[in-house]
Design a protein around this motif. Structure first.
Motif, PDB file in Angstrom:
ATOM      1  N   UNK A   6       0.641  -1.494  -0.145  1.00 47.38           N
ATOM      2  CA  UNK A   6      -0.039   0.138  -0.184  1.00 47.38           C
ATOM      3  C   UNK A   6       1.487   0.845   0.264  1.00 47.38           C
ATOM      4  N   UNK A   7       1.976   1.447   0.033  1.00 44.54           N
ATOM      5  CA  UNK A   7       3.220   2.219   0.447  1.00 44.54           C
ATOM      6  C   UNK A   7       3.643   2.369  -0.702  1.00 44.54           C
ATOM      7  N   UNK A   8       3.668   4.032  -0.950  1.00 45.68           N
ATOM      8  CA  UNK A   8       4.231   5.119  -1.917  1.00 45.68           C
ATOM      9  C   UNK A   8       5.753   5.747  -1.209  1.00 45.68           C
ATOM     10  N   UNK A   9       6.059   5.600   0.029  1.00 46.84           N
ATOM     11  CA  UNK A   9       6.805   5.639   0.617  1.00 46.84           C
ATOM     12  C   UNK A   9       8.543   5.776   0.740  1.00 46.84           C
ATOM     13  N   UNK A  10       8.266   4.511   0.621  1.00 42.65           N
ATOM     14  CA  UNK A  10      10.265   4.528  -0.131  1.00 42.65           C
ATOM     15  C   UNK A  10      10.559   5.007  -1.461  1.00 42.65           C
ATOM     16  N   UNK A  11       9.029   4.636  -2.387  1.00 47.09           N
ATOM     17  CA  UNK A  11       9.703   5.506  -3.757  1.00 47.09           C
ATOM     18  C   UNK A  11      10.139   6.995  -3.580  1.00 47.09           C
ATOM     19  N   UNK A  12       9.614   7.867  -2.329  1.00 45.59           N
ATOM     20  CA  UNK A  12       9.659   9.029  -1.846  1.00 45.59           C
ATOM     21  C   UNK A  12      11.071   9.225  -1.452  1.00 45.59           C
ATOM     22  N   UNK A  13      11.486   8.347  -0.634  1.00 43.98           N
ATOM     23  CA  UNK A  13      12.423   8.225   0.383  1.00 43.98           C
ATOM     24  C   UNK A  13      13.860   8.067   0.013  1.00 43.98           C
ATOM     25  N   UNK A  14      13.557   6.850  -0.761  1.00 40.40           N
ATOM     26  CA  UNK A  14      14.558   5.438  -1.130  1.00 40.40           C
ATOM     27  C   UNK A  14      14.366   5.005  -0.158  1.00 40.40           C
ATOM     28  N   UNK A  15      15.941   4.148  -0.446  1.00 37.58           N
ATOM     29  CA  UNK A  15      16.620   2.731   0.569  1.00 37.58           C
ATOM     30  C   UNK A  15      17.274   3.436   2.037  1.00 37.58           C
ATOM     31  N   UNK A  16      16.774   2.566   3.084  1.00 40.09           N
ATOM     32  CA  UNK A  16      17.399   3.188   3.690  1.00 40.09           C
ATOM     33  C   UNK A  16      18.830   3.248   4.747  1.00 40.09           C
ATOM     34  N   UNK A  17      19.475   4.054   4.840  1.00 40.22           N
ATOM     35  CA  UNK A  17      19.957   5.049   5.215  1.00 40.22           C
ATOM     36  C   UNK A  17      20.596   5.766   6.561  1.00 40.22           C
ATOM     37  N   UNK A  18      21.654   4.733   7.171  1.00 39.98           N
ATOM     38  CA  UNK A  18      21.098   5.448   8.830  1.00 39.98           C
ATOM     39  C   UNK A  18      22.448   6.474   8.627  1.00 39.98           C
ATOM     40  N   UNK A  19      22.335   7.044   9.967  1.00 40.01           N
ATOM     41  CA  UNK A  19      22.992   8.362  11.020  1.00 40.01           C
ATOM     42  C   UNK A  19      24.037   7.482  11.513  1.00 40.01           C
ATOM     43  N   UNK A  20      25.809   7.405  11.597  1.00 40.98           N
ATOM     44  CA  UNK A  20      26.461   6.222  12.415  1.00 40.98           C
ATOM     45  C   UNK A  20      26.294   7.363  14.056  1.00 40.98           C
ATOM     46  N   UNK A  21      26.519   6.424  15.028  1.00 47.06           N
ATOM     47  CA  UNK A  21      25.895   6.381  16.381  1.00 47.06           C
ATOM     48  C   UNK A  21      26.485   7.882  16.850  1.00 47.06           C
ATOM     49  N   UNK A  22      28.299   7.743  16.354  1.00 48.43           N
ATOM     50  CA  UNK A  22      28.621   8.525  17.019  1.00 48.43           C
ATOM     51  C   UNK A  22      28.252  10.316  17.061  1.00 48.43           C
ATOM     52  N   UNK A  23      27.623  10.380  15.272  1.00 48.71           N
ATOM     53  CA  UNK A  23      27.403  11.278  14.951  1.00 48.71           C
ATOM     54  C   UNK A  23      25.861  11.632  15.645  1.00 48.71           C
ATOM     55  N   UNK A  24      25.410  11.003  16.088  1.00 46.87           N
ATOM     56  CA  UNK A  24      24.053  11.080  16.241  1.00 46.87           C
ATOM     57  C   UNK A  24      24.022  11.506  18.716  1.00 46.87           C
ATOM     58  N   UNK A  25      25.142  10.517  19.162  1.00 43.22           N
ATOM     59  CA  UNK A  25      25.503  11.422  20.053  1.00 43.22           C
ATOM     60  C   UNK A  25      26.138  12.147  20.127  1.00 43.22           C
ATOM     61  N   UNK A  26      26.721  13.125  19.785  1.00 46.18           N
ATOM     62  CA  UNK A  26      27.322  14.163  19.182  1.00 46.18           C
ATOM     63  C   UNK A  26      26.096  15.149  19.048  1.00 46.18           C
ATOM     64  N   UNK A  27      25.484  15.099  18.243  1.00 49.96           N
ATOM     65  CA  UNK A  27      24.773  16.279  18.120  1.00 49.96           C
ATOM     66  C   UNK A  27      23.314  15.510  19.736  1.00 49.96           C
ATOM     67  N   UNK A  28      23.413  14.648  20.494  1.00 49.28           N
ATOM     68  CA  UNK A  28      22.116  14.901  21.169  1.00 49.28           C
ATOM     69  C   UNK A  28      23.463  15.640  22.600  1.00 49.28           C
ATOM     70  N   UNK A  29      24.254  15.445  22.621  1.00 46.71           N
ATOM     71  CA  UNK A  29      25.243  15.697  23.707  1.00 46.71           C
ATOM     72  C   UNK A  29      25.034  17.760  23.524  1.00 46.71           C
ATOM     73  N   UNK A  30      24.940  18.165  22.603  1.00 43.07           N
ATOM     74  CA  UNK A  30      25.055  19.216  22.284  1.00 43.07           C
ATOM     75  C   UNK A  30      22.991  19.953  22.803  1.00 43.07           C
ATOM     76  N   UNK A  31      22.519  18.974  22.053  1.00 45.16           N
ATOM     77  CA  UNK A  31      21.408  19.520  22.387  1.00 45.16           C
ATOM     78  C   UNK A  31      21.187  19.296  23.866  1.00 45.16           C
TER      79      UNK A  31
END
Length: 419
Positions: free
Chosen positions: A155-180
């Motif tokens: 039923x879902x069109x979203x993969x064709x709007x968003x593409x295949x799955x891509x992840x932000x590396x954990x270290x980048x996420x942690x650094x951003x949350x520390x700043x927040x």
């Protein structure tokens, strides 16, 4: 200098990306334009996008109108054909600084030689989810850790709007949350298109639970961590461990269930069956007594009989759901479900109403059970807040915004708690 006008339709991720686009447009010096960030989840969403474009063009005569988002990605020609539209840019392009530099006055003229449609093949995008911003949201921060989806629900069109799955590396996420946290945010919400697929494209293929545990360990000053919609069949061992042992992980999960009948789930090409959903909720509740669940459920999927629909209604009680997001089925051109035998329109509407009524009753039970309880709430406005369970709370006097405070629940108004 007249700042651009932004309009966001659809999901929380779109809202996050609009904040990123505001930064990119400001850095490029874009003035006076109208930018509409569209949604493609249903045919109705596309209709609303067209309506919004026409309205904003009338309200901002002479302004360049830039259309982006999932609907622009999946059907760019639809929007390029609209006389109000100046440019159509894709979901990948909207997150690139060079796109906005090109659209700004110092770049090629809007009505010059540049192509009207700037939409590349989203499936060719391989890099991690793009532009990270520090603190979308005034009181809780939303952090995009994943984008795209590798699954192909019928039923879902979203993969064709968003593409295949891509992840932000954990270290980048942690650094951003520390700043927040350093900036004073008391709650962070991890968001993505298919959040439980986080890590599959990263070295050593970590899982979402690994990311959650790492954030809680490495950012000890973060008071509250919340995860948005998950696919329960992909919940990993560490995520369940975090639910069981980490009080800073909020006891609220929104589940992508979609239906309560096994045959419909197979026709949807979902990866779980009815009993899998019930088993997950039972396990999570045994690990974290009191945890609450929201869920997405579609009413009137093609071939759905009355008996099949009743299985969705019963799922509300069998899983102990509290917050329901009910979607009447809407065929999306290009998806397999659009070619399946359809349920009659009035029956879809009637079933959706019955399911919403079931959801309203479930929410009412939750609200009544909360009366008299003490809850640690996060204020979202002078008179609005949310509990740990993401339940809305209203006050009758102004409170300091963005604060964590313990309150006693004195009643409810049918949709919100009163404190």
């Amino acid at each position: 200098m007249k700042p651009p006008v932004f309009s966001t339709l659809g999901c929380r991720l779109n809202a996050y990306e609009t904040e990123a686009m505001k930064e990119l447009a400001a850095e490029a010096g874009l003035e006076g334009a109208v930018i509409v960030n569209t949604c493609a989840v249903t045919a109705e969403a596309v209709r609303k996008a067209k309506q919004e474009i026409r309205k904003l063009a009338r309200d901002n005569p002479g302004a360049a109108v830039i259309v982006t988002g999932c609907a622009a990605q999946t059907e760019p020609e639809t929007f390029a054909a609209m006389p109000e539209v100046t440019r159509v840019i894709g979901n990948h392009e909207k997150m690139q600084a060079e796109t906005w530099a090109q659209l700004a006055p110092q770049g090629p003229d809007f009505v010059g030689e540049t192509e009207k449609v700037m939409v590349d093949d989203i499936m060719s995008v391989k890099e991690t989810a793009g532009h990270l911003i520090d603190g979308f949201g005034r009181h809780r921060a939303y952090v995009q850790v994943q984008n795209g989806c590798d699954h192909r629900c019928t039923f879902c069109i979203i993969p064709f709007g968003r593409g295949n799955s891509r992840s932000v590396p954990a270290g980048v996420v942690v650094d951003q949350i520390k700043r927040l946290v350093d900036r004073g945010f008391n709650e962070v919400v991890l968001t993505g298109v298919d959040l439980t697929s986080w890590g599959a494209d990263l070295p050593a293929t970590p899982r979402l639970g690994d990311l959650v545990m790492r954030i809680l360990k490495l950012v000890p000053d973060l008071p509250r961590l919340r995860i948005s919609s998950i696919d329960s069949i992909e919940a990993d061992e560490n995520l369940m461990q975090a639910i069981a042992t980490e009080p800073r992980l909020m006891p609220h999960l929104h589940l992508s269930l979609q239906h309560g009948d096994d045959m419909i789930l197979k026709r949807m090409k979902r990866r779980h069956l009815r009993d899998d959903a019930i088993r997950f909720c039972e396990e999570a509740r045994s690990l974290r007594p009191g945890i609450v669940f929201g869920a997405d459920i579609i009413a009137g999927f093609p071939t759905e009989t009355e008996e099949m629909f009743e299985n969705s209604v019963r799922l509300v009680d069998d899983c102990g759901l509290t917050f329901l997001h009910v979607f009447p089925f809407s065929a999306r051109k290009g998806t397999p479900a659009a070619r399946m035998p359809r349920v009659h329109g009035p029956a879809i509407k009637e079933r959706a109403a019955r399911l919403r009524a079931k959801g309203d009753a479930a929410l009412l039970r939750h609200l009544e059970a909360e009366v008299g309880q003490e809850r640690l709430i996060l204020t979202e406005g002078p008179r609005a807040a949310r509990t740990e369970f993401f339940t809305e709370v209203a006050f009758d006097a102004d409170q300091p915004e963005g604060s964590l405070m313990t309150v006693r629940i004195k009643g409810h108004d049918g949709t919100r708690l009163l404190a």
